[in-house]
Design a protein around this motif. Structure first.
Motif, mmCIF file in Angstrom:
data_model
loop_
_atom_site.group_PDB
_atom_site.id
_atom_site.type_symbol
_atom_site.label_atom_id
_atom_site.label_comp_id
_atom_site.label_asym_id
_atom_site.label_seq_id
_atom_site.Cartn_x
_atom_site.Cartn_y
_atom_site.Cartn_z
ATOM 1 N N VAL A 1 38.811 -1.132 -62.209
ATOM 2 C CA VAL A 1 38.020 -0.456 -61.168
ATOM 3 C C VAL A 1 36.530 -0.725 -61.371
ATOM 4 N N SER A 2 36.087 -0.673 -62.622
ATOM 5 C CA SER A 2 34.669 -0.914 -62.917
ATOM 6 C C SER A 2 34.269 -2.345 -62.557
ATOM 7 N N ALA A 3 35.128 -3.311 -62.889
ATOM 8 C CA ALA A 3 34.839 -4.705 -62.549
ATOM 9 C C ALA A 3 34.771 -4.900 -61.040
ATOM 10 N N PHE A 4 35.669 -4.246 -60.315
ATOM 11 C CA PHE A 4 35.675 -4.326 -58.845
ATOM 12 C C PHE A 4 34.366 -3.790 -58.282
ATOM 13 N N ILE A 5 33.935 -2.641 -58.767
ATOM 14 C CA ILE A 5 32.694 -2.027 -58.281
ATOM 15 C C ILE A 5 31.492 -2.918 -58.595
ATOM 16 N N MET A 6 31.468 -3.477 -59.804
ATOM 17 C CA MET A 6 30.343 -4.324 -60.204
ATOM 18 C C MET A 6 30.231 -5.570 -59.333
ATOM 19 N N ILE A 7 31.372 -6.157 -59.001
ATOM 20 C CA ILE A 7 31.356 -7.405 -58.223
ATOM 21 C C ILE A 7 31.112 -7.144 -56.738
ATOM 22 N N VAL A 8 31.825 -6.171 -56.166
ATOM 23 C CA VAL A 8 31.776 -5.956 -54.714
ATOM 24 C C VAL A 8 30.529 -5.196 -54.282
ATOM 25 N N PHE A 9 30.189 -4.120 -54.996
ATOM 26 C CA PHE A 9 29.106 -3.253 -54.546
ATOM 27 C C PHE A 9 27.774 -3.532 -55.253
#
Length: 203
Positions: free
Chosen positions: A142-150
């Motif tokens: 989840v953290s990696a997703f947030i870092m990349i997308v947002f």
């Protein structure tokens, strides 16, 4: 060697979407059909190949080929998975100038794009079942997703960050196990703790 070539030639020829979209089919072939790898080994392979430069499907072909038949195997598997798409792309490029405005061709391309999205979603679900076995894995994803997308953090930097965090997490868990053993924790309890913390448990 021929089995290796045939496997990846078929994958390169019949898989629509390439890259991540190939993962469900690779999983079926390498784990269920050929039984060359376990699920845990397959997940590790994906992590390694995704972290390296290049297309993940080609990296995995090179990896599997080397593991099975050394350097020649890696070259054969890589060539086998690339050859079909290379040939088809050359033919398409030659025909696109003539058929560019063809409604049937455009409809086929739209169908290919939709199929590729479906394969990628399948890959995400399949990998999630194998990887999300503890709290650390879920939080990291989840953290990696947030870092990349947002936050628009570079993907390569995200991979490096979580590789370092994974090493630190493993070191901390190992120290906890050692400390628990010194305080009188039974071998069974220590083993269960290791399994839970490192992904073998159901947490």
């Amino acid at each position: 060697m021929w089995e290796l070539v045939i496997v990846f030639l078929k994958l390169g020829l019949l898989t629509i979407g390439g890259g991540i979209a190939m993962i469900p089919i690779l999983q079926d072939v390498l784990i269920r059909d050929k039984k060359w790898y376990t699920e845990e080994e397959f997940v590790d392979m994906i992590a390694i190949c995704q972290s390296l430069p290049g297309v993940i499907a080609i990296n995995m072909a090179t990896y599997v080929g080397y593991k099975r038949k050394g350097l020649l195997g890696s070259m054969a598997a890589t060539l086998a998975i690339v050859l079909p798409s290379w040939t088809i792309i050359i033919l398409i490029c030659k025909g696109m100038a003539v058929l560019n405005d063809n409604p049937y061709l455009n409809g086929a391309l739209a169908g290919f794009r939709a199929a590729a999205v479906g394969l990628i979603i399948t890959a995400v679900i399949s990998l999630g079942k194998m990887i999300f076995r503890n709290t650390w894995s879920l939080v990291a994803a989840v953290s990696a997703f947030i870092m990349i997308v947002f936050l628009h953090v570079d993907t390569a930097l995200v991979i490096v960050i979580f590789m370092v965090l994974g090493v630190m997490s493993a070191a901390v868990n190992r120290k906890r196990i050692v400390r628990a053993g010194e305080e009188g924790t039974t071998d069974g309890e220590a083993a269960q703790t290791v399994a839970d913390e490192e992904g073998g448990g159901d947490k």
